[in-house]
Design a protein around this motif. Structure first.
Motif, mmCIF file in Angstrom:
data_model
loop_
_atom_site.group_PDB
_atom_site.id
_atom_site.type_symbol
_atom_site.label_atom_id
_atom_site.label_comp_id
_atom_site.label_asym_id
_atom_site.label_seq_id
_atom_site.Cartn_x
_atom_site.Cartn_y
_atom_site.Cartn_z
ATOM 1 N N ARG A 2 1.081 -1.312 0.111
ATOM 2 C CA ARG A 2 -0.047 0.525 -0.180
ATOM 3 C C ARG A 2 0.563 1.400 0.442
ATOM 4 N N GLU A 3 2.245 0.925 0.713
ATOM 5 C CA GLU A 3 2.904 2.403 0.826
ATOM 6 C C GLU A 3 3.133 2.867 -1.111
ATOM 7 N N PHE A 4 3.743 1.635 -1.505
ATOM 8 C CA PHE A 4 4.142 2.160 -2.970
ATOM 9 C C PHE A 4 3.244 2.671 -3.950
ATOM 10 N N TRP A 5 1.673 2.036 -3.634
ATOM 11 C CA TRP A 5 0.309 3.298 -4.483
ATOM 12 C C TRP A 5 0.088 3.919 -3.653
ATOM 13 N N ILE A 6 0.230 4.184 -2.191
ATOM 14 C CA ILE A 6 -0.033 5.943 -2.066
ATOM 15 C C ILE A 6 0.846 6.752 -2.733
ATOM 16 N N ALA A 43 -7.936 7.735 -11.044
ATOM 17 C CA ALA A 43 -9.505 7.168 -10.441
ATOM 18 C C ALA A 43 -8.704 5.162 -10.149
ATOM 19 N N LEU A 44 -8.265 4.956 -11.845
ATOM 20 C CA LEU A 44 -6.970 3.842 -11.575
ATOM 21 C C LEU A 44 -6.528 3.338 -10.339
ATOM 22 N N LEU A 45 -5.545 4.353 -9.647
ATOM 23 C CA LEU A 45 -5.018 4.682 -8.843
ATOM 24 C C LEU A 45 -6.329 4.062 -7.572
ATOM 25 N N SER A 46 -6.935 5.055 -7.148
ATOM 26 C CA SER A 46 -8.070 4.371 -6.477
ATOM 27 C C SER A 46 -8.753 3.448 -6.350
ATOM 28 N N ALA A 47 -8.649 2.713 -7.229
ATOM 29 C CA ALA A 47 -9.556 1.798 -7.185
ATOM 30 C C ALA A 47 -8.343 0.703 -7.222
ATOM 31 N N VAL A 48 -7.715 0.266 -7.546
ATOM 32 C CA VAL A 48 -6.554 -0.984 -7.286
ATOM 33 C C VAL A 48 -6.220 -0.907 -5.789
ATOM 34 N N GLY A 49 -5.073 0.102 -6.212
ATOM 35 C CA GLY A 49 -5.303 1.171 -4.315
ATOM 36 C C GLY A 49 -5.344 0.061 -3.474
ATOM 37 N N GLN A 50 -7.066 0.751 -3.308
ATOM 38 C CA GLN A 50 -7.857 0.394 -1.902
ATOM 39 C C GLN A 50 -7.616 -1.127 -1.942
ATOM 40 N N PHE A 51 -6.969 -2.339 -2.680
ATOM 41 C CA PHE A 51 -7.213 -3.611 -2.253
ATOM 42 C C PHE A 51 -5.902 -4.135 -1.326
ATOM 43 N N PHE A 52 -5.084 -2.805 -1.816
ATOM 44 C CA PHE A 52 -3.613 -3.368 -1.174
ATOM 45 C C PHE A 52 -3.333 -2.551 0.608
ATOM 46 N N TRP A 53 -4.009 -1.594 0.811
ATOM 47 C CA TRP A 53 -4.608 -1.233 1.325
ATOM 48 C C TRP A 53 -4.999 -2.116 2.875
ATOM 49 N N TRP A 54 -6.160 -2.748 2.244
ATOM 50 C CA TRP A 54 -6.729 -3.713 3.449
ATOM 51 C C TRP A 54 -5.603 -5.307 3.425
ATOM 52 N N LYS A 55 -5.286 -5.791 2.624
ATOM 53 C CA LYS A 55 -4.751 -7.412 2.642
ATOM 54 C C LYS A 55 -3.652 -7.208 1.796
ATOM 55 N N ILE A 106 -14.505 -3.247 -1.404
ATOM 56 C CA ILE A 106 -14.316 -2.661 -0.703
ATOM 57 C C ILE A 106 -15.456 -2.114 0.216
ATOM 58 N N LEU A 107 -16.467 -1.326 0.455
ATOM 59 C CA LEU A 107 -17.515 -0.885 0.902
ATOM 60 C C LEU A 107 -18.105 -1.677 1.441
ATOM 61 N N LEU A 108 -18.257 -2.810 0.356
ATOM 62 C CA LEU A 108 -19.363 -4.125 1.294
ATOM 63 C C LEU A 108 -18.895 -4.617 2.022
ATOM 64 N N SER A 109 -17.684 -5.292 2.066
ATOM 65 C CA SER A 109 -16.928 -5.942 2.593
ATOM 66 C C SER A 109 -16.631 -5.403 4.046
ATOM 67 N N LEU A 110 -16.059 -4.023 3.819
ATOM 68 C CA LEU A 110 -16.192 -2.983 5.651
ATOM 69 C C LEU A 110 -17.685 -3.058 6.449
ATOM 70 N N ALA A 119 -13.310 4.738 1.229
ATOM 71 C CA ALA A 119 -14.152 3.532 0.202
ATOM 72 C C ALA A 119 -15.370 4.801 -0.458
ATOM 73 N N VAL A 120 -16.101 5.267 0.666
ATOM 74 C CA VAL A 120 -17.058 5.458 0.032
ATOM 75 C C VAL A 120 -16.471 7.585 -1.243
ATOM 76 N N ALA A 121 -15.546 7.777 0.296
ATOM 77 C CA ALA A 121 -14.613 9.196 -0.957
ATOM 78 C C ALA A 121 -14.425 9.076 -2.546
ATOM 79 N N HIS A 122 -13.868 8.114 -2.378
ATOM 80 C CA HIS A 122 -13.087 6.988 -3.427
ATOM 81 C C HIS A 122 -14.312 6.657 -4.262
ATOM 82 N N ILE A 123 -15.734 6.735 -4.450
ATOM 83 C CA ILE A 123 -16.446 6.024 -4.976
ATOM 84 C C ILE A 123 -17.235 7.866 -5.594
ATOM 85 N N GLY A 124 -17.719 7.880 -5.171
ATOM 86 C CA GLY A 124 -17.830 9.858 -5.096
ATOM 87 C C GLY A 124 -16.744 10.652 -5.992
#
Length: 850
Positions: A376-380, A438-450, A509-513, A524-529
C-alpha cells in the motif's frame, strides 16, 4: 448625522486584536521554552488570556462592521462601496465579506474560533501550536489595521472603518461639504446576489483557516522534536480541512453554474486555481499522514506536504489580493496597497518553515524498509505523486502574471502569457491525471486492506473488472443510440471506464467493510464519490447538447464566428422556433418579483398586467413558515428583469425558464441562467443579447383613413377598426361634461394570436389630445389622429419599431446530477473518516498516550 463612535470602536477592536495576538504568541512562545513547570503553566495561562482577548476583539470588529452595514452608515467607505438600502438581510450579510477587509476579517474570525477549540481540547500541544496561531492572527490583523507610520507615510493594512471622505478627500462634494453623507451605496455586485454567495465564502474561509491547524502541529512537532507524535492530532484536522475546503470549492462551482453564463461550473480562472491547488496538496498530505500512521513511512513527505498546503493558501491570497491577477482574472481583488505586507506574510512563514525543517531534517526518522510494488505504501506514493503533479501543472501557468511582475521588478522583461483558452489548456492535462487517480484509487484500495501478490490481486480485481466491462458496454450502447459516432471519442470512453472501475472496485471494498468495520469505510466512500463526479463531469461537459441551434438562416452577428451564430438563437417575441427536438418561444419581459423581505421564485407566481403585483400559483414558504396562500396577490418591488422562455420537447414536456438580467448602475448588466432539472439532465438557458424597447427607434408615422369594420395593415399585420365609442373617464380620471373623448377599438391579428389596441382621442378646453396605444409584442403603436364625421372615417396613425427580441443559448446537460450526488458522497466519505480519526485520537488521549 455622522456616526463616528461605532467606527472608532471598531478601529479600537482592530488594534486590540493585533496587540493581543502578538501578546498571545509571545506568551505561548515563552511557555514552550520555559524550563520549570510552574513558569511554563504561568506563561501558558497568560497566552490563553491574551488569545481570549484577541478572539473577543475579533468578534467586536465583526459586530461593529455589521452595525455599519446594516444601518446603512454610508459615511463609511466599506458600507458605501458594497451595500445599498434595497438589499435584503441575507445579502447585507454577504456584503460583510465582499471587500478585501471583510474577507480578511472572516478569515480571522474562523481561525480565532479554531484556536479556542484547540485551547480547550489539547493541553499538551497548546503552547507551541498556539504560538503559530498567534503569529498568523497578528499578520491577518495587520491587514485591516489601517495605521499610518508617522514620518514614513507608510500605511499598515486597510481599515474597514475608514470614512468615505478620507478615501475621496479630493472629490468636490467633500471639499465643499466635509459632512456630506450619500443617500445610498453603490450596491452589491449583481452576480453576488445569490444565496450560494451567502454560504460559499464562509465555508471557503473556514477551509482556509483549518489548514493552519495541521501546519501548526507540524511546526510544533519539529520545534519540540516530537517528529512522530504530531501526526495523530493533526490528521483529523487535515481531514476536516479537506472536507470543508472541498465543500467550499464545490459550492463555488455550483454558484458559477447557477449564476454565471458560460454554461459550466468550472472555468479554470486563476482564482479558482489558487483554491484548487492547495486542496489537491491537502488531499495528498492526508494520504501520506495516514500511510505514516499505519506503517511509519512517508513522514518526511507528510511534513513537506503539510507545510506546502498552508504556504500555497498564503500564495493564493497574495495572487488574488495583490492586484497581480488584475488582467487575467475576473475574480481577483484590486491592489489596496497590501502587496508588500502580503509578501512579508508569505515569506515569513515560508522561510520560517523551511529553515526549521532544514535544521531538524537529519533528526527526522525515516523508514529503511524496502517498499514493495505490491504494498500500500507504493501505491500511496504513486497516487500522491500524481496528485502533486496535477497541482503543479495548474500552479505554473497560473503563476505567469506573478512571474512577469517579478521579472519586471528586477529590471527585465518577460513575454510569457497565460493560456488564451484556459478551459482547453488545463482540461487536456487534468483529464488524464483524473484517469490515473481513478485507476489508482480502484487498485490501491485492495492493497490498503490486504497484503497480496500479483496473482491474488488479479483474483480480487477480476469481478470488479467484469462488472465494469458489462456496465461500460451497456452504457456505450445507450450512448450510440443518443449520440453520433463522432461524439463518442476515445478520451471520453477511457474516462468513463476508469470512473466506472473506481466506483465498482471501491464498492466491493465498501461492502466488505460494512459487514466487518463500517467506521473504516470513509476512504472507499470518498473514492466512490470521486468516480461519480468524473462520470457526471464527462457526460455534462463532454456531451452537453446545444438545443438553441439556429436553423433559421438568419445571422445574429456577421462579425461573430460561424459557431457563435449557429449556437445562439435569435427569438422575436411570440414567434416560436423548432429545432433540436424543442419548440422554443420567447414570451416576453417579466419584472423580477421581489417583496419586502426577499426574492420570489418566478415559477411560484403568475405575472399579471400590473407590474407591481403578482399572484401566487401555490402556497409560498419562507424560512420554514408560510407567507402566502395560493392565489394571493403580492405587492412587489421590481428591480431587475426576467425573460420568459418556453421550451416544449417533442415528447410534449413543457418547460418555462426565466433567464435573468440584472442591471446595476455601477456594475453594469449581468446575465444569469435559469435551469430546469430532472433526473437525467438539466435544461440550461441564458440570454446572450437583447434589445432595449425604451431605446427603440420608431418609424415615421404613417397616417391612413379607415371606416368602421374596415381592414388595414399595421406593420404587415392585418388590423380592423371594430368600433369607436365615446368614453367618460380615462383611467381613474372622470371627464367634465364639456370634454369629448372617444376610444377606438382596433383588433390586430398577429402571427400566433390577436391583440386589441385602444387609442384615445380627446378634446378638452378646446385643445386636442391623443393617447396612443402600443402593442409591444408586435412593435406597433396606434394613434387615433382625427375624426371625419362628413365621410364616416377615422385617421389612424401607425408607428412601427422592431419587435422585442432576445438571443438565447440553451443546453441539455446530461447526467449532471451524478456529479452533484458524487460531491455529496465525497463529503460523506470525508465525514466518516473525520469521525473515525477523532475517536481514535480521543481514545489515545484517554490512555495518556497523547
Amino acid at each position: 448625522m455622522m456616526h463616528y463612535f461605532v467606527g472608532d470602536l471598531g478601529h479600537l477592536f482592530v488594534i486590540t486584536s493585533f496587540i493581543a495576538a502578538i501578546a498571545s504568541a509571545f506568551s505561548y512562545f515563552r511557555s514552550t521554552g520555559a524550563a520549570s513547570l510552574d513558569l511554563k503553566d504561568q506563561w501558558r495561562k497568560n497566552g490563553a488570556v491574551a488569545f481570549y482577548v484577541h478572539a473577543t476583539a475579533v468578534l467586536g470588529i465583526c459586530v461593529t462592521l455589521f452595525i455599519i452595514i446594516y444601518n446603512h452608515y454610508f459615511e463609511y467607505h466599506y458600507a458605501y462601496s458594497h451595500s445599498d438600502r434595497n438589499l435584503p438581510l441575507h445579502y447585507l450579510i454577504s456584503t460583510f465579506w465582499n471587500g478585501q477587509e471583510g474577507s480578511f476579517l472572516l478569515w480571522m474570525f474562523w481561525q480565532a474560533a479554531l484556536g479556542l477549540v484547540l485551547i480547550f481540547t489539547n493541553r499538551f500541544w497548546e503552547a507551541p501550536v498556539m504560538t503559530v496561531f498567534g503569529l498568523v492572527q497578528a499578520f491577518l490583523a495587520s491587514m485591516i489595521l489601517g495605521v499610518v507610520i508617522p514620518g514614513l507615510d507608510f500605511r499598515i493594512g486597510s481599515s474597514p472603518f475608514i470614512l468615505l471622505r478620507e478615501v475621496m478627500q479630493n472629490a468636490p462634494i467633500f471639499v465643499s461639504n466635509p459632512e456630506f453623507i450619500p443617500n445610498d451605496g453603490t450596491g452589491l455586485n449583481p452576480l453576488l446576489q445569490n444565496y450560494w454567495m451567502v454560504i460559499h465564502p464562509p465555508t471557503l474561509f473556514l477551509g482556509f483557516a483549518s489548514t493552519l491547524v495541521p501546519f501548526s502541529f507540524c511546526l510544533a512537532g519539529l520545534w519540540l522534536k516530537k517528529y512522530r507524535e504530531w501526526v495523530r492530532p493533526a490528521l483529523p484536522w487535515a481531514l476536516f480541512g479537506g472536507a470543508v475546503l472541498g465543500l467550499g470549492i464545490l459550492m463555488g462551482g455550483y454558484w458559477a453554474y447557477e449564476t454565471l453564463n458560460f454554461g459550466g461550473y468550472w472555468n479554470w480562472d486563476p482564482v479558482e486555481n489558487g483554491i484548487y491547488v492547495p486542496w489537491l496538496i491537502l488531499v495528498a498530505s492526508i494520504h501520506t499522514m495516514i500511510t505514516y500512521k499505519n506503517s511509519e513511512t512517508a513522514l518526511k513527505a507528510s511534513i513537506i506536504l503539510v507545510i506546502a498546503v498552508f504556504v500555497l493558501v498564503l500564495y493564493a491570497t497574495f495572487l488574488t489580493r495583490s492586484g497581480v491577477l488584475g488582467d487575467s482574472s475576473v475574480h481577483s481583488f484590486t491592489d489596496l496597497g497590501l502587496s508588500g505586507q502580503l509578501l512579508v506574510y508569505l515569506g515569513f512563514f515560508l522561510f520560517g518553515a523551511i529553515i526549521l525543517s532544514i535544521v531538524r531534517w537529519k533528526e527526522i526518522p525515516s523508514s529503511d524498509k524496502e517498499v514493495s510494488t505490491y504494498s500500500r505504501e507504493f501505491w500511496i506514493f504513486v497516487g500522491t505523486l500524481v496528485i502533486c503533479l496535477m497541482g503543479f501543472q495548474v500552479l505554473l501557468p497560473t503563476s505567469i502574471p506573478a512571474w512577469n511582475k517579478f521579472v519586471g521588478f528586477l529590471g527585465f522583461s518577460s513575454n510569457m502569457a497565460p493560456p488564451a483558452d484556459q478551459i482547453y489548456f488545463y482540461t487536456k492535462f487534468q483529464l488524464w491525471f483524473a484517469v490515473a487517480i481513478a485507476l489508482l484509487s480502484a487498485v490501491g484500495q485492495f492493497f490498503w486492506w490486504k497484503k497480496m501478490d500479483v496473482r491474488q490481486l488479479g483474483k480480487e480485481l477480476l469481478m470488479p473488472f467484469i462488472i465494469t466491462l458489462v456496465a461500460f458496454v451497456v452504457i456505450l450502447q445507450v450512448m450510440v443510440s443518443f449520440y453520433s459516432s463522432e461524439a463518442i471519442n476515445a478520451r471520453y470512453l477511457i474516462i468513463l471506464f476508469s470512473a466506472l472501475f473506481t466506483v465498482i472496485a471501491n464498492g466491493k471494498i465498501l461492502l466488505s467493510l460494512l459487514k466487518s468495520s463500517p467506521g473504516l469505510s470513509g476512504g472507499a466512500v470518498a473514492h466512490i464519490g470521486v468516480g461519480m463526479m468524473l462520470i457526471g463531469m464527462m457526460f455534462s461537459s463532454g456531451y452537453s447538447k446545444v438545443v438553441s441551434l439556429n436553423n433559421t438562416g438568419l445571422l445574429y452577428s456577421r462579425e461573430a464566428s460561424e459557431e457563435y451564430n449557429r449556437e445562439n438563437l435569435l427569438l422575436f417575441i411570440n414567434e416560436p422556433r423548432t429545432m433540436a427536438g424543442y419548440k422554443i418561444e420567447f414570451k416576453g419581459e417579466r419584472l423580477e418579483p421581489r417583496w419586502k423581505s426577499g426574492y420570489l421564485n418566478p415559477n411560484d407566481v403568475e405575472f399579471i398586467e400590473d407590474p407591481y403585483r403578482v399572484v401566487a400559483k401555490r402556497d409560498i414558504q419562507y424560512n420554514g413558515r408560510k407567507l402566502f396562500n395560493a392565489k394571493d396577490t403580492i405587492e412587489i418591488f421590481p428591480e431587475n428583469k426576467y425573460y420568459e422562455v418556453q421550451l416544449v420537447s417533442q415528447g410534449g414536456g413543457k418547460h418555462t425558464l426565466y433567464p435573468r438580467i440584472q442591471d446595476n448602475p455601477t456594475m453594469g448588466v449581468a446575465a444569469s441562467p435559469d435551469i430546469k432539472r430532472d433526473l437525467s439532465k438539466d435544461l440550461y438557458a441564458h440570454i446572450v443579447d437583447l434589445n432595449d424597447p425604451e431605446k427603440a427607434e420608431w418609424s415615421k408615422t404613417e397616417e391612413i383613413k379607415v371606416a368602421a369594420l374596415q381592414e388595414f395593415f399595421a406593420n404587415d399585420y392585418v388590423a380592423v377598426l371594430e368600433k369607436v365609442e365615446r368614453i367618460f373617464s380615462i383611467g381613474n380620471t372622470k371627464l367634465d361634461s364639456a370634454d369629448v373623448a372617444v376610444k377606438a377599438l382596433i383588433r390586430v391579428k398577429g402571427e400566433y394570436e390577436e391583440y386589441l389596441a385602444e387609442p384615445i382621442f380627446i378634446i378638452r378646453n378646446r385643445m386636442v389630445g391623443r393617447i396612443p396605444d402600443e402593442i409591444k409584442d408586435l412593435g406597433v403603436r396606434l394613434t387615433l389622429m382625427n375624426i371625419h364625421p362628413e365621410t364616416g372615417q377615422f385617421s389612424i396613425g401607425i408607428d412601427t419599431r422592431q419587435k422585442d427580441w432576445i438571443v438565447l443559448k440553451a443546453f441539455e446537460k446530461p447526467l449532471i446530477n451524478v456529479l452533484w450526488i458524487g460531491t455529496l458522497v465525497l463529503m460523506i466519505g470525508f465525514g466518516i473518516a473525520i469521525v473515525r480519526r477523532s475517536r481514535e485520537f480521543k481514545k489515545m488521549k484517554e490512555k495518556g498516550l497523547e
